[in-house]
Scaffold this active site. Structure first.
Site, PDB file in Angstrom:
ATOM      1  CB  VAL A 190       0.328  -2.093   4.591  1.00 44.44           C
ATOM      2  CG1 VAL A 190      -0.658  -2.504   5.690  1.00 44.44           C
ATOM      3  CG2 VAL A 190       0.336  -3.136   3.476  1.00 44.44           C
ATOM      4  CG  HIS A 191      -1.401   4.157   5.481  1.00 43.44           C
ATOM      5  ND1 HIS A 191      -1.831   3.941   4.208  1.00 43.44           N
ATOM      6  CD2 HIS A 191      -2.191   5.134   5.996  1.00 43.44           C
ATOM      7  CE1 HIS A 191      -2.828   4.766   3.930  1.00 43.44           C
ATOM      8  NE2 HIS A 191      -3.069   5.496   4.998  1.00 43.44           N
TER       9      HIS A 191
END
Ligand code: UD1
Length: 351
Positions: free
Chosen positions: A202-203
């Site tokens: 997740v970024h």
């Protein structure tokens, strides 16, 4: 012919690998410029080492900053580099701030500009990547697009005459590395067994910059009914720290680990039960490696992966149900090319 590639962020190193390799088989000169957008060894150096990419000829050392500061610093530094090298083509990759800065620097100096991975659209104008790819496509002289959908998007924007479908260079590198690591066990946290875990990343700004949304995503991952190996991007770690969201949860399914090098990532996906991500590259890698993917976004540029249920879009409150869905049975197509995209890119640039 002299081609100057501008890269700076992790996914661009992966795309650069097959291009650099294709150039070594020719008499063309290929200059690599690294903006320094990603600078941690795990986000940059290991990709050059593992994927056998020649060291950058020029490193701008720009680093992190707000969009304006980061892209502006790159633009200022690129002028002199492009002026010195005067390449026949400037080649930019994907949709990061390094892409946009490279594109602007080239067109301002009247240097021919080619955009690799052109034509992708999320149609979400809140995403920084969407501005970067739309602006770069409209600035470029040659649009190297991976898919038919990319061709269609470019045609709709009046750019068909500059567009060529070459396939996806990420297919080239993904298949090459898959064949090399197929029999290597993945490096897994203690207590996680091959075949029975979810790989997660997740970024994206839209997921990490809103504390409520980020908390909901991390809670959903921690509540899944099988182990989740969360390979934490520095941006995710920084935001969780800032918002007081715990990533270490020994009593939950969540196992947080550092980002993996590319071969390690391919091995981790190959031996996983599935993927949960907001990364474009990982959605495609899951598809190419035959693992179901759940994408924590409201749209995707890689819509081909949605066919047959290989990839589904989910909000945090629907994540558990999406991950539990029956395994896809519909065979994947080959929308991302034949694994020879980099050779096609060099041919098109030469012509
Ligand atoms: C960038 C791209 C995104 C791509 C992603 C891949 C833009 C607008 N976004 O996002 O499209 O999917 O790269 O990773 O260009 N940081 C470090 N070490 C590093 C790099 C970053 O600690 O080596 C931290 C810093 O706190 C930095 C933050 O991560 O402020 C964000 O980095 P940045 O390069 O601005 O964007 P990414 O989120 O990596």
């Amino acid at each position: 012919m002299k081609v100057l590639s501008i890269v700076g962020a992790r996914p661009q190193f992966v795309k650069l690998a097959p291009i650099a390799e294709a150039f070594t088989a020719t008499s063309h000169s290929h200059v690599i410029v690294h903006t320094g957008q990603h600078y941690d060894a795990k986000m940059s150096d290991v990709f050059f080492a593992d994927l056998r990419i020649p060291a950058p000829d020029v490193h701008l050392g720009i680093g992190s900053g707000s969009h304006g500061v980061q892209a502006g610093s790159m633009l200022a530094a690129l002028d002199g580099v492009l002026d010195e090298h005067r390449p026949d083509w400037v080649l930019v990759y994907g949709d990061t701030n390094s892409t946009l800065a490279g594109a602007l620097a080239a067109v301002k100096l009247h240097l021919p500009l080619a955009h690799l991975e052109a034509g992708l659209r999320s149609f979400n104008r809140a995403m920084p990547e969407e501005h970067n790819r739309v602006l770069t496509d409209h600035a470029a002289d040659l649009l190297l697009t991976p898919t038919q959908l990319g061709m269609d998007n470019l045609a709709r924007e009046g750019l068909a005459e500059r567009a060529v479908r070459v396939g996806d260079v990420m297919t080239d590198v993904c298949f090459r590395v898959r064949d090399a690591v197929r029999n290597e066990p993945p490096a897994l946290p203690d207590g996680v067994r091959a075949g029975d875990y979810i790989v997660s990343t997740v970024h994206r700004a839209e997921n990490t910059d809103d504390p409520d949304r980020l908390r909901a995503i991390i809670e959903a991952l921690a509540g899944l009914d099988r182990p989740v190996v969360l390979l934490a991007h520095p941006r995710l770690v920084a935001r969780c720290h800032e918002f007081g969201i715990k990533l270490e949860r020994p009593d939950s399914s969540l196992h947080t680990a550092e980002p993996l090098p590319y071969p390690g990532m391919v091995a981790a996906v190959l031996h996983s039960a599935g993927v949960v991500t907001d990364s474009g590259g990982l959605q495609k890698e899951a598809y190419l490696l035959g693992r179901p993917c759940t994408t924590v976004r409201t749209e995707t540029e890689w819509v081909e992966t949605l066919e047959g249920g290989w990839n589904v879009l989910a909000e945090p409150d629907g994540l558990a149900a999406a991950v539990r869905r029956p395994a896809p049975t519909h065979p994947q197509g080959a929308p991302y090319g034949d694994g020879q995209a980099a050779t096609h890119v060099v041919d098109v640039l030469t012509r």
